[in-house]
Motif scaffolding. Structure first.
Motif, PDB file in Angstrom:
ATOM      1  N   GLY A  15       1.008  -1.357  -0.260  1.00 39.16           N
ATOM      2  CA  GLY A  15       0.123   0.428   0.267  1.00 39.16           C
ATOM      3  C   GLY A  15       1.001   1.031  -0.230  1.00 39.16           C
ATOM      4  O   GLY A  15       0.303   2.053  -0.067  1.00 39.16           O
ATOM      5  N   GLY A  16       1.721   0.883   0.420  1.00 37.88           N
ATOM      6  CA  GLY A  16       2.984   2.087   0.113  1.00 37.88           C
ATOM      7  C   GLY A  16       3.271   2.598  -1.358  1.00 37.88           C
ATOM      8  O   GLY A  16       2.783   2.337  -2.164  1.00 37.88           O
ATOM      9  N   SER A  17       4.291   3.744  -1.022  1.00 37.23           N
ATOM     10  CA  SER A  17       4.780   4.370  -2.302  1.00 37.23           C
ATOM     11  C   SER A  17       6.276   4.665  -2.681  1.00 37.23           C
ATOM     12  O   SER A  17       7.163   4.571  -1.452  1.00 37.23           O
ATOM     13  N   LEU A  18       6.470   5.191  -3.921  1.00 36.77           N
ATOM     14  CA  LEU A  18       8.176   5.266  -3.766  1.00 36.77           C
ATOM     15  C   LEU A  18       8.246   5.900  -5.048  1.00 36.77           C
ATOM     16  O   LEU A  18       7.438   5.426  -6.315  1.00 36.77           O
ATOM     17  N   ARG A  19       9.410   6.597  -4.770  1.00 37.90           N
ATOM     18  CA  ARG A  19       8.915   6.444  -6.616  1.00 37.90           C
ATOM     19  C   ARG A  19      11.084   6.862  -6.879  1.00 37.90           C
ATOM     20  O   ARG A  19      11.772   7.006  -6.350  1.00 37.90           O
ATOM     21  N   LEU A  20      10.925   6.259  -8.214  1.00 38.85           N
ATOM     22  CA  LEU A  20      12.182   5.938  -8.942  1.00 38.85           C
ATOM     23  C   LEU A  20      12.774   6.913  -9.726  1.00 38.85           C
ATOM     24  O   LEU A  20      11.989   7.703 -10.188  1.00 38.85           O
ATOM     25  N   SER A  21      14.010   7.148  -9.248  1.00 38.93           N
ATOM     26  CA  SER A  21      14.161   7.924 -10.522  1.00 38.93           C
ATOM     27  C   SER A  21      15.415   7.497 -11.931  1.00 38.93           C
ATOM     28  O   SER A  21      15.991   6.628 -11.026  1.00 38.93           O
ATOM     29  N   HIS A 108      19.789   1.286 -24.669  1.00 38.45           N
ATOM     30  CA  HIS A 108      20.416   2.034 -23.699  1.00 38.45           C
ATOM     31  C   HIS A 108      20.015   0.918 -22.197  1.00 38.45           C
ATOM     32  O   HIS A 108      18.640   1.827 -22.350  1.00 38.45           O
ATOM     33  N   TRP A 109      20.642   0.605 -21.635  1.00 38.69           N
ATOM     34  CA  TRP A 109      20.432   0.506 -19.719  1.00 38.69           C
ATOM     35  C   TRP A 109      20.806   0.555 -19.076  1.00 38.69           C
ATOM     36  O   TRP A 109      21.964   0.564 -18.842  1.00 38.69           O
ATOM     37  N   GLY A 110      20.208   0.948 -17.378  1.00 36.07           N
ATOM     38  CA  GLY A 110      20.952   1.167 -16.758  1.00 36.07           C
ATOM     39  C   GLY A 110      20.891  -0.467 -15.437  1.00 36.07           C
ATOM     40  O   GLY A 110      20.610  -1.421 -15.848  1.00 36.07           O
ATOM     41  N   GLN A 111      21.473  -0.409 -14.388  1.00 31.71           N
ATOM     42  CA  GLN A 111      21.586  -1.275 -14.093  1.00 31.71           C
ATOM     43  C   GLN A 111      20.858  -1.714 -13.042  1.00 31.71           C
ATOM     44  O   GLN A 111      20.955  -2.931 -12.405  1.00 31.71           O
ATOM     45  N   GLY A 112      20.185  -0.991 -12.974  1.00 27.51           N
ATOM     46  CA  GLY A 112      18.224  -1.375 -12.128  1.00 27.51           C
ATOM     47  C   GLY A 112      18.613  -1.077 -10.324  1.00 27.51           C
ATOM     48  O   GLY A 112      20.071  -1.111  -9.652  1.00 27.51           O
ATOM     49  N   THR A 113      17.576  -1.038 -10.003  1.00 27.56           N
ATOM     50  CA  THR A 113      16.962  -0.363  -9.099  1.00 27.56           C
ATOM     51  C   THR A 113      16.708  -1.690  -7.904  1.00 27.56           C
ATOM     52  O   THR A 113      15.343  -1.599  -8.860  1.00 27.56           O
ATOM     53  N   GLN A 114      16.415  -2.473  -6.775  1.00 27.13           N
ATOM     54  CA  GLN A 114      15.860  -3.387  -6.069  1.00 27.13           C
ATOM     55  C   GLN A 114      14.520  -2.295  -5.485  1.00 27.13           C
ATOM     56  O   GLN A 114      14.543  -1.543  -4.761  1.00 27.13           O
ATOM     57  N   VAL A 115      13.240  -2.777  -5.423  1.00 28.87           N
ATOM     58  CA  VAL A 115      12.119  -2.593  -5.323  1.00 28.87           C
ATOM     59  C   VAL A 115      11.713  -3.941  -4.426  1.00 28.87           C
ATOM     60  O   VAL A 115      11.597  -4.918  -5.424  1.00 28.87           O
ATOM     61  N   THR A 116      11.770  -4.118  -3.076  1.00 30.38           N
ATOM     62  CA  THR A 116      10.914  -4.839  -2.587  1.00 30.38           C
ATOM     63  C   THR A 116       9.793  -4.357  -1.875  1.00 30.38           C
ATOM     64  O   THR A 116       9.840  -3.212  -1.082  1.00 30.38           O
ATOM     65  N   VAL A 117       8.214  -5.059  -1.434  1.00 31.20           N
ATOM     66  CA  VAL A 117       7.212  -4.955  -1.109  1.00 31.20           C
ATOM     67  C   VAL A 117       6.846  -6.139  -0.170  1.00 31.20           C
ATOM     68  O   VAL A 117       6.723  -6.973  -0.629  1.00 31.20           O
ATOM     69  N   SER A 118       6.901  -5.733   1.708  1.00 36.17           N
ATOM     70  CA  SER A 118       6.349  -6.150   2.214  1.00 36.17           C
ATOM     71  C   SER A 118       5.037  -6.508   2.624  1.00 36.17           C
ATOM     72  O   SER A 118       4.799  -5.646   2.381  1.00 36.17           O
ATOM     73  N   SER A 119       4.565  -7.501   2.576  1.00 36.18           N
ATOM     74  CA  SER A 119       2.849  -8.218   3.073  1.00 36.18           C
ATOM     75  C   SER A 119       2.812  -7.724   4.193  1.00 36.18           C
ATOM     76  O   SER A 119       3.336  -7.740   5.477  1.00 36.18           O
TER      77      SER A 119
END
Length: 119
Positions: A15-21, A108-119
């Protein structure tokens, strides 16, 4: 040549939020449509959404439509992914990618950023 660096990932509750850049280097950034992809463990990479060169239009996967929003700031060479109402199934490594305007290939690709959503 464009180099992409993602940031903003982390651990968030359901239910939370995140903003990736996604920060881009290179003077040709504004000529690329930009997309966000994600890949969860054991699953294929999937596209989350794509935004046009101008930023005026964006399209989303059914699984995130209405919850995620892509935006870009060409003056700052930035692309963003605002994620809300996060679900555990959104847990993945998130990548930004630049699409070649002629071949429509993501070159062109970035290296990635991990998003983990806990229940």
């Amino acid at each position: 040549q464009v180099q992409l660096v993602e940031s903003g990932g982390g651990l968030v509750q359901t239910g939370g939020s995140l903003r990736l850049s996604c920060a881009a280097s290179g003077r040709t950034f504004s000529s690329y449509a930009m997309a966000w992809f994600r890949q969860a463990p054991g699953k294929a990479r999937e596209i989350v959404g794509i935004i046009s060169v101008s930023g005026e239009s964006a399209h989303y996967a059914d699984s995130v439509r209405g919850r995620f929003t892509i935006s870009r700031d060409n003056a700052k060479n930035m692309v963003y992914l605002q994620m809300s109402s996060l679900k555990p199934e959104d847990t993945a490594l998130y990548y930004c990618a630049a699409r070649n305007p002629d071949t429509l290939q993501y070159i062109h690709w970035g290296q990635g950023t991990q998003v983990t959503v806990s229940s």
